[in-house]
Design a protein around this motif. Structure first.
Motif, PDB file in Angstrom:
ATOM      1  N   GLN A  57      20.804  33.823  41.267  1.00  0.00           N
ATOM      2  CA  GLN A  57      21.683  34.721  41.891  1.00  0.00           C
ATOM      3  C   GLN A  57      22.641  33.899  42.857  1.00  0.00           C
ATOM      4  N   GLN A  80      25.518  33.134  40.658  1.00  0.00           N
ATOM      5  CA  GLN A  80      26.477  34.373  40.312  1.00  0.00           C
ATOM      6  C   GLN A  80      27.272  34.764  41.614  1.00  0.00           C
ATOM      7  N   ALA A  81      26.698  34.678  42.818  1.00  0.00           N
ATOM      8  CA  ALA A  81      27.311  35.232  43.752  1.00  0.00           C
ATOM      9  C   ALA A  81      28.505  34.081  44.175  1.00  0.00           C
ATOM     10  N   THR A 126      31.267  35.050  41.763  1.00  0.00           N
ATOM     11  CA  THR A 126      31.979  36.134  42.153  1.00  0.00           C
ATOM     12  C   THR A 126      32.926  35.924  43.472  1.00  0.00           C
ATOM     13  N   GLY A 135      26.898  27.934  50.011  1.00  0.00           N
ATOM     14  CA  GLY A 135      25.759  28.608  49.095  1.00  0.00           C
ATOM     15  C   GLY A 135      24.753  27.812  48.650  1.00  0.00           C
TER      16      GLY A 135
END
Length: 111
Positions: free
Chosen positions: A62, A65-66, A69, A93
């Motif tokens: 996740q 992916q974040a 993005t 992150g």
């Protein structure tokens, strides 16, 4: 079993006795497994470890992916070039993922 012992076939009685012994043996093995606390604790620990690993893998996916993005959104934005650099965002992150991992590990150890 049969209704009267006199009419019972000895071969049938032996078969029933063997079946009863086998069932009793299975029952004893099941009870012994329940009484083996060390093995059950190891199994529970293994299950908990697998769950934590799965949650960490999901959190990592996740976060990746974040980050992807966010990187795409920054690249397509009208912000100046120094602000659009993904390195600081990736560091944030990674720090968030590390904090989540640390929180999960500490929480599991306190239980």
């Amino acid at each position: 079993m049969s209704d009267s012992p006199a009419s019972a076939d000895p071969q049938q009685l032996r078969a029933e006795i063997e079946q009863t012994r086998a069932e009793l043996g299975d029952t004893v093995q099941q009870l012994a497994a329940k009484a083996d606390v060390r093995t059950r604790a190891k199994q529970a620990l293994g299950d908990a470890t697998d769950q934590v690993k799965q949650k960490l893998t999901d959190a990592k996916d996740q976060a990746a992916q974040a980050a992807t993005t966010a990187k795409q959104q920054l690249a397509n934005s009208d912000l100046p070039a120094p602000i659009r650099r993904p390195l600081p965002l990736a560091a944030i992150g990674a720090a968030a993922v590390a904090a989540i991992i640390l929180l999960i590990v500490v929480t599991r150890r306190r239980r």
